[in-house]
Scaffold this motif. Structure first.
Motif, PDB file in Angstrom:
ATOM      1  N   ILE A 180       3.250  66.699 108.104  1.00 56.16           N
ATOM      2  CA  ILE A 180       4.698  66.789 107.842  1.00 56.16           C
ATOM      3  C   ILE A 180       5.392  66.182 109.062  1.00 56.16           C
ATOM      4  O   ILE A 180       5.294  66.706 110.170  1.00 56.16           O
ATOM      5  N   CYS A 181       6.047  65.035 108.864  1.00 56.52           N
ATOM      6  CA  CYS A 181       6.655  64.356 110.008  1.00 56.52           C
ATOM      7  C   CYS A 181       8.170  64.299 109.877  1.00 56.52           C
ATOM      8  O   CYS A 181       8.710  64.342 108.769  1.00 56.52           O
ATOM      9  N   LYS A 182       8.853  64.171 111.010  1.00 54.74           N
ATOM     10  CA  LYS A 182      10.310  64.297 111.038  1.00 54.74           C
ATOM     11  C   LYS A 182      11.027  63.004 111.429  1.00 54.74           C
ATOM     12  O   LYS A 182      12.188  63.017 111.791  1.00 54.74           O
ATOM     13  N   THR A 184      10.899  58.410 110.521  1.00 47.61           N
ATOM     14  CA  THR A 184      10.367  57.399 109.591  1.00 47.61           C
ATOM     15  C   THR A 184       8.998  56.860 110.025  1.00 47.61           C
ATOM     16  O   THR A 184       8.074  56.787 109.212  1.00 47.61           O
ATOM     17  N   ASN A 186       6.628  58.104 112.063  1.00 45.75           N
ATOM     18  CA  ASN A 186       5.543  59.082 111.923  1.00 45.75           C
ATOM     19  C   ASN A 186       5.259  59.389 110.456  1.00 45.75           C
ATOM     20  O   ASN A 186       4.110  59.570 110.061  1.00 45.75           O
ATOM     21  N   SER A 187       6.306  59.447 109.644  1.00 45.33           N
ATOM     22  CA  SER A 187       6.108  59.745 108.218  1.00 45.33           C
ATOM     23  C   SER A 187       5.274  58.654 107.551  1.00 45.33           C
ATOM     24  O   SER A 187       4.395  58.930 106.725  1.00 45.33           O
ATOM     25  N   SER A 190       1.718  58.997 108.710  1.00 44.46           N
ATOM     26  CA  SER A 190       1.091  60.121 108.025  1.00 44.46           C
ATOM     27  C   SER A 190       0.641  59.725 106.621  1.00 44.46           C
ATOM     28  O   SER A 190      -0.506  59.935 106.231  1.00 44.46           O
TER      29      SER A 190
END
Ligand SMILES: Nc1ncnc2c1ncn2[C@@H]1O[C@H](COP(=O)(O)OP(=O)(O)O)[C@@H](O)[C@H]1O
Ligand SMILES: CC(C)(COP(=O)(O)O)[C@@H](O)C(=O)NCCC(=O)O
Ligand SMILES: [K+]
Length: 255
Positions: A180-182, A184, A186-187, A190
């Motif tokens: 769960i990333c916070k 763009t 990292n998302s 992921s």
């Protein structure tokens, strides 16, 4: 000594063997526009830099999945190494029964990997090659090539994402700390990396169910193998030089 080439869609990996010992290997980019002389000069420089002599080459072995490069490399081998290359393809001795509908269709790199994995780890075994495409290959207990699966490679998948979505940037392929990333970047990391690990483990598990006997070794190779292997539940060996090893074995079988 022998000179082996693994020609992939992104990179050419070439290596020099003295008997069973890999003395040196190099990774150069696959460039369909390079001529035989340009490749010849490149290899000449690599040899000179490492103190090797082109006239000490006993044989040249080439496995390629990029047909347009075949002419240049074959001509290079003849002109600069004075050897007609052994090309992995129909008519050579692989020692492996290829159970594909049309054996000529299988990528030469996949067969070379399968030969090396069976020789090193025995069968049944599964090989995952993270290249431009990600290939999965199954080898039976008796050493037959059973086929496998081809998926889009991790790098080209992530490129498609930023090329087709206006607000998504180009990202570095590294693992984020959480799924769960916070933000763009990292998302995207992921989704791509953990998504890819899930895909790999799922395909491998399904392949194992379709195979006879217990698959003890799932070996991976290719440019991006460490990244995925470190997270995968099913891959238990990383063997970056598997393809080169397969080329050496093929040379021994065709001497
Ligand atoms: N040592 C490396 N570290 C990280 N990425 C790599 C490395 N080598 C290759 N890559 C990347 O891995 C991808 C597949 O590379 P490679 O295995 O050489 O593919 P192919 O066999 O299709 O030419 C490419 O996108 C390349 O940029
Ligand atoms: C699947 C491949 C594109 C993988 O190539 P790579 O990622 O190593 O460049 C190559 O093995 C290939 O062109 N195979 C032919 C189709 C087949 O194996 O069925
Ligand atoms: K490859």
């Amino acid at each position: 000594m022998i000179l082996v080439f693994d020609v992939g869609n992104t990179n050419i990996v070439l290596g020099v063997y003295e008997g069973k010992n890999l003395l040196k290997y190099w990774r150069i980019s696959t460039d369909k526009n390079k001529t035989s002389d340009e490749y010849g000069m490149l290899i000449n420089q690599l040899f000179e830099y490492n103190g090797f002599k082109l006239n000490e080459i006993e044989a040249v072995v080439i496995s390629s999945v990029v047909p347009p490069l075949m002419y240049s490399l074959q001509a290079m081998s003849i002109k600069y190494c004075n050897k007609e290359p052994l090309i992995v393809g129909p008519g050579i001795k692989t020692g492996m029964n290829i159970r594909y509908d049309d054996p000529k269709q299988v990528g030469a790199d996949r067969i070379v990997n399968a030969i090396a994995a069976y020789e090193k780890y025995g069968g049944p075994t599964i090989i995952v090659d993270f290249g431009t495409a990600t290939t999965f290959c199954a080898v039976s207990e008796e050493g037959d090539y059973l086929g496998g699966a081809i998926a889009p490679g991790i790098k080209i998948s992530s490129e498609a994402l930023f090329q087709r979505a206006a607000k998504l940037p180009k990202i570095e392929l590294v693992k984020p700390k959480t799924v769960i990333c916070k933000n763009t970047v990292n998302s995207m990391q992921s989704g791509i990396i953990y998504g890819y690990v899930g895909m790999v483990d799922y395909i491998v598990e399904r392949m194992k169910k379709e195979m006879k006997g217990e698959v003890k070794n799932v070996v991976c190779t290719g440019g991006l193998s460490t990244l995925i292997a470190s997270e995968s539940k099913t891959i238990n060996r990383v063997d970056k030089l598997l393809t080169l090893e397969g080329l050496r074995i093929i040379y021994e079988r065709n001497k």
